[in-house]
Write an enzyme that holds these catalytic residues in place. Structure first.
Site, PDB file in Angstrom:
ATOM      1  N   ASN A   1      57.365 -37.422  68.645  1.00  0.00           N
ATOM      2  CA  ASN A   1      56.081 -37.221  67.969  1.00  0.00           C
ATOM      3  C   ASN A   1      55.281 -36.209  68.784  1.00  0.00           C
ATOM      4  O   ASN A   1      54.738 -36.548  69.832  1.00  0.00           O
ATOM      5  CB  ASN A   1      55.338 -38.565  67.873  1.00  0.00           C
ATOM      6  CG  ASN A   1      53.955 -38.409  67.267  1.00  0.00           C
ATOM      7  OD1 ASN A   1      53.658 -37.424  66.600  1.00  0.00           O
ATOM      8  ND2 ASN A   1      53.097 -39.386  67.508  1.00  0.00           N
TER       9      ASN A   1
ATOM     10  N   LYS B   1      52.546 -34.781  68.047  1.00  0.00           N
ATOM     11  CA  LYS B   1      51.092 -34.907  67.870  1.00  0.00           C
ATOM     12  C   LYS B   1      50.498 -33.527  67.596  1.00  0.00           C
ATOM     13  O   LYS B   1      51.110 -32.735  66.896  1.00  0.00           O
ATOM     14  CB  LYS B   1      50.462 -35.615  69.074  1.00  0.00           C
ATOM     15  CG  LYS B   1      51.155 -36.945  69.370  1.00  0.00           C
ATOM     16  CD  LYS B   1      50.455 -37.765  70.424  1.00  0.00           C
ATOM     17  CE  LYS B   1      51.217 -39.063  70.665  1.00  0.00           C
ATOM     18  NZ  LYS B   1      50.519 -39.957  71.587  1.00  0.00           N
TER      19      LYS B   1
ATOM     20  N   HIS C   1      50.095 -44.468  62.892  1.00  0.00           N
ATOM     21  CA  HIS C   1      50.033 -44.293  64.347  1.00  0.00           C
ATOM     22  C   HIS C   1      48.660 -44.732  64.844  1.00  0.00           C
ATOM     23  O   HIS C   1      47.654 -44.554  64.162  1.00  0.00           O
ATOM     24  CB  HIS C   1      50.298 -42.826  64.719  1.00  0.00           C
ATOM     25  CG  HIS C   1      50.515 -42.633  66.184  1.00  0.00           C
ATOM     26  ND1 HIS C   1      49.470 -42.547  67.076  1.00  0.00           N
ATOM     27  CD2 HIS C   1      51.646 -42.533  66.926  1.00  0.00           C
ATOM     28  CE1 HIS C   1      49.956 -42.399  68.301  1.00  0.00           C
ATOM     29  NE2 HIS C   1      51.277 -42.390  68.233  1.00  0.00           N
TER      30      HIS C   1
ATOM     31  N   GLU D   1      53.958 -49.868  69.272  1.00  0.00           N
ATOM     32  CA  GLU D   1      53.340 -49.026  70.294  1.00  0.00           C
ATOM     33  C   GLU D   1      52.109 -49.748  70.811  1.00  0.00           C
ATOM     34  O   GLU D   1      51.064 -49.729  70.167  1.00  0.00           O
ATOM     35  CB  GLU D   1      52.997 -47.641  69.738  1.00  0.00           C
ATOM     36  CG  GLU D   1      52.570 -47.604  68.272  1.00  0.00           C
ATOM     37  CD  GLU D   1      51.636 -46.441  67.971  1.00  0.00           C
ATOM     38  OE1 GLU D   1      51.808 -45.383  68.576  1.00  0.00           O
ATOM     39  OE2 GLU D   1      50.726 -46.618  67.155  1.00  0.00           O
TER      40      GLU D   1
END
Length: 251
Positions: free
Chosen positions: A12, A14, A96, A168
């Protein structure tokens, strides 16, 4: 215990990357020989998806979006699932913690997005996890199960074939703090048991549950050795050649 399902190593990126840095990193990924069965996923910014599509040649990889909304229309600044499909993207990360924290995505919003993505044929990496305050208040189980049950309430049993869960712990993202392998395994097992009891033992056995939160080359193998950890959703370390070592740790 039965054999683990195919692992996933997901990058990821971002809101990071330049044309030059991405070309360099993709070259590293292309030259990496991966000899075991693993699904590698890379999630660039929307802007960089075409660049990665053009340059990434390693057959172990698929490209994912980092977020999406359900439908096209008058939604300035957004990118919809139909638009992603049109450019050949069939994976998406949803829920997320940064989306939840900075953009007000509630459990209900995330669940709706996951449901829509499944209906539109996407593979979804659905993220869940608790904050430091919640962990210290012994609310980890309550939080992750309420996030998971919100998603489950909107999915058919068949749709779970398209869902990957990513645990996460918010307190471990980008902080350098990592859940111990025991802490991570405890939550992964809790999630798998919940899915087994509420969705089906068959779904639970096949479900990939990824760990995300300061994963790096040094800790990946120890984490992956735990029976209910099926791979990783990697942030910072996925922007470096080190991501290769994390992939190799899923052997």
């Amino acid at each position: 215990m039965s054999a683990k399902p195919q692992p996933i190593a997901a990058a990821n990126w971002k809101c990071n990357g330049t044309t030059a840095s991405i070309e360099k990193l993709v070259q590293v990924f292309n030259e990496h020989t991966i000899s075991h069965d693993v699904q590698c996923v890379v999630a660039p910014t929307f802007v960089h998806i075409p660049l990665v599509q053009a340059k990434l040649r390693n057959p172990k990889y698929v490209i994912s979006a980092e977020n999406a909304i359900a439908k096209s229309g008058a939604f300035t600044g957004e990118v919809s699932m139909p638009i992603l499909k049109d450019i050949g993207v069939h994976w998406v990360i949803l829920g997320h913690s940064e989306r939840r924290t900075y953009y007000g995505e509630t459990d209900e919003i995330v669940a709706q997005k996951v449901s829509e993505a499944c209906k539109q044929g996407f593979m979804v990496i659905a993220c869940i996890g608790e904050t430091l305050q919640q962990r210290e208040a012994n609310q980890t189980a309550k939080v992750v199960l309420s996030q998971t049950s919100a998603i489950a309430a909107k999915l058919t049993k068949d749709a779970w074939n398209q869902v990957v869960l990513a645990y996460e712990p918010v307190w471990a993202i980008g902080t350098g703090k990592v859940a111990t392998p025991e802490q991570a395994q405890e939550v992964h097992l809790l999630l798998r048991k919940w899915v087994s009891e509420n969705i089906g033992t068959d779904v639970a056995a096949k479900l990939r549950i990824l760990y995300g939160g300061s994963v790096n080359a040094a800790n990946a193998a120890t984490l992956y050795a735990k029976p209910d950890i099926n791979g990783f959703l990697v942030g910072g370390a996925s922007l470096k050649p080190e991501f290769r070592d994390i992939i190799d740790a899923t052997r």
